[in-house]
Design a protein around this motif. Structure first.
Motif, PDB file in Angstrom:
ATOM      1  N   ALA A  68     -13.540   3.222  -8.642  1.00  0.00           N
ATOM      2  CA  ALA A  68     -12.260   3.917  -8.795  1.00  0.00           C
ATOM      3  C   ALA A  68     -11.745   4.412  -7.451  1.00  0.00           C
ATOM      4  O   ALA A  68     -10.539   4.347  -7.166  1.00  0.00           O
ATOM      5  CB  ALA A  68     -12.408   5.084  -9.768  1.00  0.00           C
ATOM      6  N   ALA A  69     -12.646   4.893  -6.595  1.00  0.00           N
ATOM      7  CA  ALA A  69     -12.256   5.362  -5.261  1.00  0.00           C
ATOM      8  C   ALA A  69     -11.723   4.207  -4.422  1.00  0.00           C
ATOM      9  O   ALA A  69     -10.736   4.355  -3.690  1.00  0.00           O
ATOM     10  CB  ALA A  69     -13.438   6.024  -4.571  1.00  0.00           C
ATOM     11  N   HIS A  70     -12.356   3.052  -4.522  1.00  0.00           N
ATOM     12  CA  HIS A  70     -11.881   1.874  -3.779  1.00  0.00           C
ATOM     13  C   HIS A  70     -10.496   1.452  -4.266  1.00  0.00           C
ATOM     14  O   HIS A  70      -9.634   1.081  -3.457  1.00  0.00           O
ATOM     15  CB  HIS A  70     -12.874   0.723  -3.937  1.00  0.00           C
ATOM     16  CG  HIS A  70     -14.109   0.872  -3.108  1.00  0.00           C
ATOM     17  ND1 HIS A  70     -14.126   0.679  -1.742  1.00  0.00           N
ATOM     18  CD2 HIS A  70     -15.387   1.206  -3.462  1.00  0.00           C
ATOM     19  CE1 HIS A  70     -15.348   0.877  -1.280  1.00  0.00           C
ATOM     20  NE2 HIS A  70     -16.146   1.206  -2.311  1.00  0.00           N
ATOM     21  N   ALA A  71     -10.271   1.533  -5.591  1.00  0.00           N
ATOM     22  CA  ALA A  71      -8.965   1.174  -6.133  1.00  0.00           C
ATOM     23  C   ALA A  71      -7.894   2.138  -5.637  1.00  0.00           C
ATOM     24  O   ALA A  71      -6.788   1.726  -5.241  1.00  0.00           O
ATOM     25  CB  ALA A  71      -9.018   1.176  -7.668  1.00  0.00           C
ATOM     26  N   LEU A  72      -8.210   3.441  -5.638  1.00  0.00           N
ATOM     27  CA  LEU A  72      -7.251   4.431  -5.154  1.00  0.00           C
ATOM     28  C   LEU A  72      -6.972   4.241  -3.663  1.00  0.00           C
ATOM     29  O   LEU A  72      -5.834   4.373  -3.212  1.00  0.00           O
ATOM     30  CB  LEU A  72      -7.770   5.843  -5.419  1.00  0.00           C
ATOM     31  CG  LEU A  72      -6.847   6.979  -4.973  1.00  0.00           C
ATOM     32  CD1 LEU A  72      -5.505   6.912  -5.715  1.00  0.00           C
ATOM     33  CD2 LEU A  72      -7.519   8.345  -5.219  1.00  0.00           C
ATOM     34  N   ALA A  73      -7.997   3.897  -2.899  1.00  0.00           N
ATOM     35  CA  ALA A  73      -7.827   3.680  -1.463  1.00  0.00           C
ATOM     36  C   ALA A  73      -6.902   2.498  -1.186  1.00  0.00           C
ATOM     37  O   ALA A  73      -6.072   2.547  -0.269  1.00  0.00           O
ATOM     38  CB  ALA A  73      -9.184   3.470  -0.802  1.00  0.00           C
ATOM     39  N   ASP A  74      -7.035   1.431  -1.967  1.00  0.00           N
ATOM     40  CA  ASP A  74      -6.153   0.267  -1.789  1.00  0.00           C
ATOM     41  C   ASP A  74      -4.690   0.649  -2.021  1.00  0.00           C
ATOM     42  O   ASP A  74      -3.796   0.258  -1.264  1.00  0.00           O
ATOM     43  CB  ASP A  74      -6.565  -0.852  -2.756  1.00  0.00           C
ATOM     44  CG  ASP A  74      -7.890  -1.497  -2.386  1.00  0.00           C
ATOM     45  OD1 ASP A  74      -8.302  -1.362  -1.216  1.00  0.00           O
ATOM     46  OD2 ASP A  74      -8.503  -2.130  -3.262  1.00  0.00           O
ATOM     47  N   VAL A  75      -4.468   1.412  -3.094  1.00  0.00           N
ATOM     48  CA  VAL A  75      -3.102   1.843  -3.390  1.00  0.00           C
ATOM     49  C   VAL A  75      -2.601   2.814  -2.317  1.00  0.00           C
ATOM     50  O   VAL A  75      -1.450   2.750  -1.881  1.00  0.00           O
ATOM     51  CB  VAL A  75      -3.037   2.502  -4.785  1.00  0.00           C
ATOM     52  CG1 VAL A  75      -1.657   3.107  -5.031  1.00  0.00           C
ATOM     53  CG2 VAL A  75      -3.376   1.491  -5.867  1.00  0.00           C
ATOM     54  N   ALA A  76      -3.484   3.722  -1.880  1.00  0.00           N
ATOM     55  CA  ALA A  76      -3.107   4.712  -0.863  1.00  0.00           C
ATOM     56  C   ALA A  76      -2.667   4.033   0.423  1.00  0.00           C
ATOM     57  O   ALA A  76      -1.702   4.458   1.071  1.00  0.00           O
ATOM     58  CB  ALA A  76      -4.275   5.651  -0.594  1.00  0.00           C
ATOM     59  N   ARG A  77      -3.363   2.982   0.795  1.00  0.00           N
ATOM     60  CA  ARG A  77      -3.016   2.260   2.026  1.00  0.00           C
ATOM     61  C   ARG A  77      -1.604   1.680   1.919  1.00  0.00           C
ATOM     62  O   ARG A  77      -0.808   1.777   2.853  1.00  0.00           O
ATOM     63  CB  ARG A  77      -4.046   1.165   2.283  1.00  0.00           C
ATOM     64  CG  ARG A  77      -3.955   0.527   3.656  1.00  0.00           C
ATOM     65  CD  ARG A  77      -5.134  -0.397   3.916  1.00  0.00           C
ATOM     66  NE  ARG A  77      -6.384   0.344   4.076  1.00  0.00           N
ATOM     67  CZ  ARG A  77      -7.351   0.404   3.182  1.00  0.00           C
ATOM     68  NH1 ARG A  77      -7.226  -0.239   2.020  1.00  0.00           N
ATOM     69  NH2 ARG A  77      -8.449   1.102   3.406  1.00  0.00           N
ATOM     70  N   GLU A  78      -1.278   1.075   0.779  1.00  0.00           N
ATOM     71  CA  GLU A  78       0.065   0.510   0.570  1.00  0.00           C
ATOM     72  C   GLU A  78       1.127   1.605   0.546  1.00  0.00           C
ATOM     73  O   GLU A  78       2.202   1.465   1.143  1.00  0.00           O
ATOM     74  CB  GLU A  78       0.101  -0.274  -0.742  1.00  0.00           C
ATOM     75  CG  GLU A  78      -0.770  -1.524  -0.756  1.00  0.00           C
ATOM     76  CD  GLU A  78      -0.725  -2.238  -2.097  1.00  0.00           C
ATOM     77  OE1 GLU A  78       0.081  -1.802  -2.954  1.00  0.00           O
ATOM     78  OE2 GLU A  78      -1.474  -3.209  -2.282  1.00  0.00           O
ATOM     79  N   VAL A  79       0.817   2.711  -0.147  1.00  0.00           N
ATOM     80  CA  VAL A  79       1.782   3.810  -0.262  1.00  0.00           C
ATOM     81  C   VAL A  79       2.077   4.417   1.101  1.00  0.00           C
ATOM     82  O   VAL A  79       3.236   4.658   1.457  1.00  0.00           O
ATOM     83  CB  VAL A  79       1.248   4.889  -1.226  1.00  0.00           C
ATOM     84  CG1 VAL A  79       2.082   6.165  -1.121  1.00  0.00           C
ATOM     85  CG2 VAL A  79       1.252   4.372  -2.654  1.00  0.00           C
ATOM     86  N   LEU A  80       1.049   4.656   1.896  1.00  0.00           N
ATOM     87  CA  LEU A  80       1.247   5.275   3.210  1.00  0.00           C
ATOM     88  C   LEU A  80       1.998   4.351   4.158  1.00  0.00           C
ATOM     89  O   LEU A  80       2.836   4.801   4.949  1.00  0.00           O
ATOM     90  CB  LEU A  80      -0.104   5.688   3.803  1.00  0.00           C
ATOM     91  CG  LEU A  80      -0.822   6.828   3.059  1.00  0.00           C
ATOM     92  CD1 LEU A  80      -2.217   7.036   3.624  1.00  0.00           C
ATOM     93  CD2 LEU A  80      -0.012   8.119   3.162  1.00  0.00           C
ATOM     94  N   GLN A  81       1.696   3.049   4.098  1.00  0.00           N
ATOM     95  CA  GLN A  81       2.427   2.094   4.934  1.00  0.00           C
ATOM     96  C   GLN A  81       3.898   2.050   4.534  1.00  0.00           C
ATOM     97  O   GLN A  81       4.786   2.032   5.392  1.00  0.00           O
ATOM     98  CB  GLN A  81       1.796   0.715   4.816  1.00  0.00           C
ATOM     99  CG  GLN A  81       0.456   0.584   5.527  1.00  0.00           C
ATOM    100  CD  GLN A  81      -0.208  -0.768   5.281  1.00  0.00           C
ATOM    101  OE1 GLN A  81       0.214  -1.536   4.406  1.00  0.00           O
ATOM    102  NE2 GLN A  81      -1.261  -1.059   6.038  1.00  0.00           N
ATOM    103  N   ALA A  82       4.163   2.008   3.218  1.00  0.00           N
ATOM    104  CA  ALA A  82       5.545   1.979   2.737  1.00  0.00           C
ATOM    105  C   ALA A  82       6.287   3.250   3.129  1.00  0.00           C
ATOM    106  O   ALA A  82       7.454   3.209   3.546  1.00  0.00           O
ATOM    107  CB  ALA A  82       5.573   1.794   1.225  1.00  0.00           C
TER     108      ALA A  82
END
Length: 305
Positions: A68-82
């Protein structure tokens, strides 16, 4: 309607999550971020509260991320870049400059005018990166409004209330013919006497094409256009090759083929172009554009001096 995101989840906490995932432990994440390991641990625990699920497990004294942490990290990376991209675009629109500027130009302005302006800009902002985009007047106006270019050096359009402009110079239109033709010996050309002449022309959308049409409207006939092209240098070469005559702005005199001459038109057929630098009125506080505007004013003053 989007589901409400818990207030415990913030951009800063997502940054801390990524730092922890990439560094592998609390101490290294804290060192990278310049905060304490306790602050990192507190932020990670807060993310578990905000997501309402477990993100980590203890293995001895080490905190290990689960799937779950890895999934959140993947989304976080996209959100922060956007969000980073969104903030940069927002700052540019609000008048806070980027490290590059995209300048649109007519082909005919690339031999003297645009290089002079770019050099003047770099004197004021040495680190700025410049991208040149070429096109017709209509293409450049569209790209300016769509944000594809930041400014454009082109013929001044009519009725563009959303555009700020700075006049650079006004340019006379001449009759262009092969140097060995009879026109080359004339003091000026009576366009109304050219009904049997073959002509070449730019395509629609170019300011020179518009003045071509205007001049022949005054002459009272439709010219016999045997070929059209999309750039002024090709147009000059068509005249040089004897394909036909045309009308050209005086600014291209220095780059004319040697066997092409420019002859003034008789007063009733004379046309002028207003060449200006333009940008959207909503961008009028952008420091890059203000520097470009200063360079353009300096160039305009040099031309008048």
């Amino acid at each position: 309607m989007l589901n409400r995101i818990d207030e415990e989840i913030t951009f800063r906490k997502l940054e801390i999550l990524l730092a922890f995932m990439e560094s592998g432990n609390l101490a290294r994440a804290a060192e990278r971020l310049g905060i304490s390991a306790v602050s990192v641990h507190r932020a990670l625990h807060s993310l578990e509260t905000g997501t309402r699920c477990s993100l980590f497990r203890l293995e001895g004294r080490n905190l290990q991320p689960n799937d779950a942490a890895h999934a959140l990290a993947d989304v976080a990376r996209e959100v922060l870049q956007a969000m980073s991209h969104g903030i940069r675009v927002t700052r540019e629109i609000a008048g806070y400059a980027a490290d590059r500027i995209r300048i649109g130009s007519l082909y005919s302005l690339t031999s003297v005018t645009v290089p002079a302006i770019i050099m003047g800009l770099r004197l004021r902002k040495p680190d700025i990166q410049t991208e040149l985009v070429l096109g017709s007047n209509s293409e450049l106006l569209r790209k300016l409004r769509e944000g594809i270019v930041d400014a454009a050096v082109m013929g001044l359009p009519e009725g563009a209330g959303d555009i700020e402009s700075q006049l650079l110079f006004e340019d006379d239109i001449f009759f262009a013919a092969p140097a060995q033709s009879t026109y080359a010996q004339q003091a000026d050309v009576d366009l109304s006497a050219c009904t049997d002449e073959r002509f070449v022309s730019l395509n629609e959308g170019y300011v020179t094409h518009d003045r071509f049409i205007d001049a022949f409207r005054v002459a009272g006939f439709d010219p016999n256009v045997v070929m059209r092209t999309n750039d002024i240098f090709s147009l000059m070469n068509l005249v040089s090759g004897g394909i036909g005559c045309t009308l050209l702005p005086g600014r291209i005199r220095s780059v004319l083929p040697r066997n092409v001459c420019l002859v003034p038109l008789q007063p009733r057929f004379q046309m002028r172009q207003k060449i200006s630098v333009m940008f959207l009125r909503t961008r009028e506080r952008d420091p890059n554009l203000l520097s470009l505007l200063a360079a353009c004013r300096s160039h305009a003053a040099d031309l008048q001096g």
